[in-house]
Design a protein around this motif. Sequence first.
Motif, PDB file in Angstrom:
ATOM      1  N   TRP A 227      -8.631 -59.384  18.534  1.00 26.51           N
ATOM      2  CA  TRP A 227      -7.867 -60.575  18.199  1.00 26.51           C
ATOM      3  C   TRP A 227      -8.390 -61.692  19.093  1.00 26.51           C
ATOM      4  O   TRP A 227      -8.492 -61.518  20.312  1.00 26.51           O
TER       5      TRP A 227
ATOM      6  N   PHE B 160      -8.471 -65.802  29.634  1.00 24.12           N
ATOM      7  CA  PHE B 160      -8.232 -67.246  29.554  1.00 24.12           C
ATOM      8  C   PHE B 160      -9.019 -67.995  30.623  1.00 24.12           C
ATOM      9  O   PHE B 160      -9.408 -69.144  30.409  1.00 24.12           O
TER      10      PHE B 160
ATOM     11  N   ARG C 203     -12.423 -68.661  29.229  1.00 24.36           N
ATOM     12  CA  ARG C 203     -12.499 -69.711  28.217  1.00 24.36           C
ATOM     13  C   ARG C 203     -12.022 -71.078  28.688  1.00 24.36           C
ATOM     14  O   ARG C 203     -12.331 -72.090  28.065  1.00 24.36           O
ATOM     15  N   HIS C 204     -11.243 -71.116  29.771  1.00 19.80           N
ATOM     16  CA  HIS C 204     -10.683 -72.412  30.187  1.00 19.80           C
ATOM     17  C   HIS C 204     -11.110 -72.867  31.569  1.00 19.80           C
ATOM     18  O   HIS C 204     -11.103 -74.047  31.847  1.00 19.80           O
ATOM     19  N   SER C 205     -11.439 -71.932  32.450  1.00 18.46           N
ATOM     20  CA  SER C 205     -11.947 -72.344  33.753  1.00 18.46           C
ATOM     21  C   SER C 205     -13.238 -71.557  34.002  1.00 18.46           C
ATOM     22  O   SER C 205     -14.278 -71.943  33.492  1.00 18.46           O
TER      23      SER C 205
ATOM     24  N   PRO D 196     -16.170 -72.791  31.288  1.00 17.96           N
ATOM     25  CA  PRO D 196     -16.386 -74.241  31.284  1.00 17.96           C
ATOM     26  C   PRO D 196     -16.571 -74.866  32.664  1.00 17.96           C
ATOM     27  O   PRO D 196     -17.236 -75.877  32.785  1.00 17.96           O
TER      28      PRO D 196
ATOM     29  N   PRO E 132      -7.718 -64.876  20.925  1.00 22.36           N
ATOM     30  CA  PRO E 132      -6.626 -65.769  21.309  1.00 22.36           C
ATOM     31  C   PRO E 132      -7.019 -67.233  21.182  1.00 22.36           C
ATOM     32  O   PRO E 132      -6.161 -68.085  21.021  1.00 22.36           O
ATOM     33  N   THR E 133      -8.301 -67.514  21.237  1.00 23.23           N
ATOM     34  CA  THR E 133      -8.747 -68.901  21.138  1.00 23.23           C
ATOM     35  C   THR E 133      -8.813 -69.356  19.692  1.00 23.23           C
ATOM     36  O   THR E 133      -8.345 -70.437  19.360  1.00 23.23           O
ATOM     37  N   LEU E 134      -9.370 -68.524  18.835  1.00 21.05           N
ATOM     38  CA  LEU E 134      -9.526 -68.912  17.435  1.00 21.05           C
ATOM     39  C   LEU E 134      -8.296 -68.579  16.601  1.00 21.05           C
ATOM     40  O   LEU E 134      -8.178 -69.013  15.472  1.00 21.05           O
ATOM     41  N   LYS E 135      -7.386 -67.790  17.161  1.00 20.54           N
ATOM     42  CA  LYS E 135      -6.203 -67.318  16.428  1.00 20.54           C
ATOM     43  C   LYS E 135      -6.630 -66.553  15.182  1.00 20.54           C
ATOM     44  O   LYS E 135      -6.112 -66.770  14.092  1.00 20.54           O
TER      45      LYS E 135
ATOM     46  N   GLU F 120      -5.513 -60.398  30.175  1.00 22.80           N
ATOM     47  CA  GLU F 120      -5.298 -61.683  29.501  1.00 22.80           C
ATOM     48  C   GLU F 120      -5.644 -62.885  30.386  1.00 22.80           C
ATOM     49  O   GLU F 120      -6.329 -63.813  29.971  1.00 22.80           O
ATOM     50  N   ARG F 121      -5.156 -62.832  31.622  1.00 23.94           N
ATOM     51  CA  ARG F 121      -5.388 -63.959  32.539  1.00 23.94           C
ATOM     52  C   ARG F 121      -6.889 -64.162  32.723  1.00 23.94           C
ATOM     53  O   ARG F 121      -7.382 -65.285  32.762  1.00 23.94           O
TER      54      ARG F 121
ATOM     55  N   TRP G 165      -4.931 -62.370   7.866  1.00 26.02           N
ATOM     56  CA  TRP G 165      -3.708 -62.207   8.660  1.00 26.02           C
ATOM     57  C   TRP G 165      -2.477 -62.006   7.771  1.00 26.02           C
ATOM     58  O   TRP G 165      -1.593 -61.217   8.087  1.00 26.02           O
TER      59      TRP G 165
END
Lengths: 530, 396
Positions: free
Chosen positions: B342, B41, B44-46, B149, B344-347, B37-38, B299
Motif C-alpha cells: 500500500w 515517512f 519521503r518527507h525528510s 528530500p 501511503p504517498t500515492l494512496k 511507518e515513521r 480499491w
Amino acid sequence: MSTSNRYDVIVIGGGHNGLICAAYLAKAGRKVLVLERRHVLGGAAVTEELYPGFKFSVCSYVVSLFRPHIIRDLELAKHGFDLIPLECSHLPLPDGDSLCRWADAHETRREIARFSARDAEIYPEFGLAMSKLSHFVKAMIDSPAPDPASLNPRELANLLRLGGQLKELGPDLMHLQMRLLTMSAVDFLDLWFESDILKAPMSVSGIIGTFLGVRSPGTAYVLLHHYMGEIDGAFRSWGFSRGGTGQVSMACARAAQSYGAEIRTECSVDRVLLKNASACGVVLENGDEIFAQTVVSGVDPQRTFFGFVGEENLDPEFAAQIRRYKLRGSSAKVNYAVDKLPMFGRTENDLHLRGDIAIAPSIAYLEKAYDQAKYGDFSDRPYLNIVIPSLVDPTVAPPGKHIVSCFVQYAPYKIKEGPEHWPKRSDALGDTVTDTIEEYCPGFRDSILFRQVLTPWDLEQEFGLTEGNIFHGELSQEQLLFQRPAAGWARYRTPISNLWMCGSGTHPGGGIMGAPGELAAKTMLGGGGV
Amino acid sequence: MPIESPFHPQTAKRCKSLRWKDWSGYYAVCAYDTYAEREYFALRHSAGLMDVTPLYKYDVCGADAEDFLTHVMARDIRKLADGQVSYCCWCDEAGKLLDDGTVWRFSKDRFRVTAAEPCLAWFFENAHGFEVSLSDVTDRIATASLQGPTSRDILKQACGGKIEGLRFFRMTPVSIDGFEAIVTRTGYTGDLGFEIWVDNEHAPRLWDVLSEAGKPYGLLPTGLDALDVARVEAGFIMNGVDYYSANHCLIESRKSTPYESGLGWTVHLDREPFIGQSALRAEKYRGPDRRFVGLEIDWDEFEALFAKHRLPPEVCSAAWRDPKPIYNLKGQHVGHATSGAWSPTLKKNLALATVQASHAKIGAELRFEVTVEYVRHTVKAVVVKKPFFDPERKRA
C-alpha cells in the motif's frame, strides 16, 4: 484564462469544499467558476508564509475525516495531496509527569497503567466499541442526510437501511449509541474509565468547535469523530498535510483546474443575483455581474442567506431558522515560529511531540475554562491542542526551527465587551497562551520568533467564518443530519431556486472532510441542479 | 550466523525494536521502532539513513577493465564517462538474468561493480584473455544510504558544497570529518538520495557525522521495512524476489530475461559480442513471452469485499513479497505478482507482477487474488506505468 461572464455554475468561496464541489462538477463537464475573496485559496484550510521561512497552517491544522474516495475520484495524490500520520497524543501534566498514547497498544497500556491499571485494560475495549459505532456513523457521512419526513419510497428505503445497520449493532451497542447521542462526554467516559488524567484529554474531543463544556449533555456524540479518523481507507489516525493544510486545498484546486474549472482569487462576491426569486449569477464587490445557471455557496449559512441573498428575499420562517442556527465561535488559534523545540515534559527524544499535545490536565480545568467563557471571558487557562508539524514536515520551517500551532478553547466570539472589542484583547489572549505553554515548557517564551493570534473576530473578519465558528455552525445534534443547516433544507438545495450550498454548514459538517462539497455536487448532478 | 556490519555499534544502539534480519550474511535492521511507518515517512518527507553494507562490491582494474565489463554486462560500458555510475544487468549465454547492480567508472582502467549476489567466480570465469584484476571489497567497504528530500542538505553539512552539483547517477570523492569517502547519487528509493562509501574503519564516524548533520533536517535511521515500501513505489525489480538468478533455478520457467523483467532498456545489442547477446537479440526480435509490469489494485472492489463482512479494508502496513496469482478476465492464470505494498504517498494499492506479454499493455485489466476472512476472491487490477512514484527531485 477565459474572461467569460457566463457559466453553468459559480461556486462562491474557494475553501476545500467549494473546490471539491467545483472539481466534481467540472469533471462532469460543467463550466465552473470559483470565486475566492482572499488572495489565497483554501478558506480555513490554508497555508500562509506569515514569517520568512515558516509556512503556517493558519486555521485548521490536521486532517482526519477526509473521504478517501474523494482522493481517488479526483486523483488528489497526483495533485500534491500528501498526509503524514500523527503518531501519538501527548498530555503533559503540571507536576512534570505526562501521559502519552501511542499507536503501539502495549506501550499505551503501560502508559495508562501508571495512572490506572484498570483503565489501561479497558482502553482497547473502548476503542473497539467506538469503532463499531463509528461504522454506523460512517455510513451516514458518506451519503446525503436521510429525510425522515419524506414518504418517497427511496427515502424510506434509505432510512430502513440505516435502521437495519443500527439493529445490526446488537442491543448492547445500540443502547450505547443512544447514550452517546444524549450524554455528556465526561458522563459517557465515566461509564468506562476512572482516571481523570485519561478522561480529561479524551473528553475534549466532544467540545471542539462547540460552545459547550465537557459536562454538557450531547457532547459525547462528537467523541465518535475521533474514532473515525480515516487515512488510507483504514480506520486510523489523524494526519498532517505536507506543506500545511493549504496543500489539501491546493490539490483540490489543481484537480478542479485539470477538469477545466476556472478559479479567481481576490474576487469578492457582494450578492447573489436574483431574477424572479431565482439565482442567476453573482454581483461582485466591484459591481461586475457574472451569470450562471446555478450558484453554489461554500460559505456558512448565515453569510449565504443574510449576506448574499438578503433577508428580504427569504421566507420569514426560513430566515428565522437560519438566524437561530448556532454559530457561537468558541475557539481561537495562536501560531508560533520558534527557534527551539518545546519538550513538554519529556526530554529523551522528540517522538512524543510528533502527534498532538493537549493542555487538558483535568476535567475540573476544562470545566473552569468553560465557566469563564459562559460569562463572556476567554479562559485564563484554556484548553490547548498543540501540534508541531515541522518535526515531520521539513518543508514548513527552516532547519532546526519549528512551528507550534495552538488551537485555543475557550475564546468566545461574544466577549462581554462585545465581539468588536476583540482586537483590543488579542494580545492578552496571545499572552495567556504563551503563559500556559511556559508553565509546561520553561523557556518557551524566549524561543518565540513570531506569534500570530487569531481571535474569533479575526476568524470572522479575515476568513469569513461567521462568529468565528470553525465548522460553519456547531456540530451539535440539533444541527446535524437532516437539520443541517435547517429542517427540510439539508440536501444542499435552498429555498431560492438555482442556489445551492456546499460548505461545512451542510451535512455532514465541518472538518477537512470534503464530504459536503462532494455530496452537494453529486446531489446537484443527480437531481437536475446543473 | 550473520555478522555485524561496521555500522553495527551505531545501528544496534538505536534499534530499540530488536528486529533484525539476515541480509547476505549481515545483520540488517528491519525497523528501528515497533512500526516502520515513521521511517517510511522520513524517507519521503525528510530523510532516512540506512546501512546497505551487505551489497556485494567488486573492484575491476587493469588495462582491459572497460573491455571486460563491456563483455560481461548487457549494457555497453564504453559509453560511461569518468565519474559516471550506470545501472546494469548481466546474463548467462542463454540470455537469462544473473543479477543486476551498478557499474561505476573511475577511469578507463578502474571500475567498481555492485551486485545483489556474489558473482566474483562468474566474473573470473569470463575474464580469460582480459588483462584485468578482480577483487571482492565487500567486507572492506561500508556503505551508508542517505535518501529523501533533505538528503542533499544533510550531505552538504557533512562534506561541504562539493556534492551540490552532483548529478543523478554520478559520483565524487569527498572528505568527511578528515577521512575520504565516495559519494554516489544512487539509491533504491526512487527519490533524491546518495550512497556514501567508506573504508570500514570510518563507518562509525560517518554514521555519527551524518546523524548529527541530519538532526535539523528530520533525518531518521531507517530499516529495510521502510525501504521495501519505497522500493515498490519506485517500481524497482529485486533479485530473489521478483526474479531469480539463472544460477539458482532448478527449472527453466523460473529464469527470466532482461526483456521479461523490464530491464530491456539496459541492454545494448548492437555492438561487439557480449555474454548472452545472440539469445537476447533473438528474444528481442521475437518479443518476450512475459513482461514485468506495475499493477494498481482496484480499491473499490477491494473495499467492497471487506464491507460484506462489515470490516474496514485491511492493508498490510509493510510491503509483501509472497507471490500471488494473476488471472485474466476469463479466470485463466496469466502471471504472478511478486511484491507489493500500500503506498501511503500515492494512496494506492500497488503490486509488481510478471504477466504474459499479451496482458502487459498499459491499461490492461487483470484479476488479482486477495483473501478476505479466509476466503479467496479476485479483484480488478490494472496495468499502469512504472515507476509508480517518480518525484522531480529524484533527478533535479
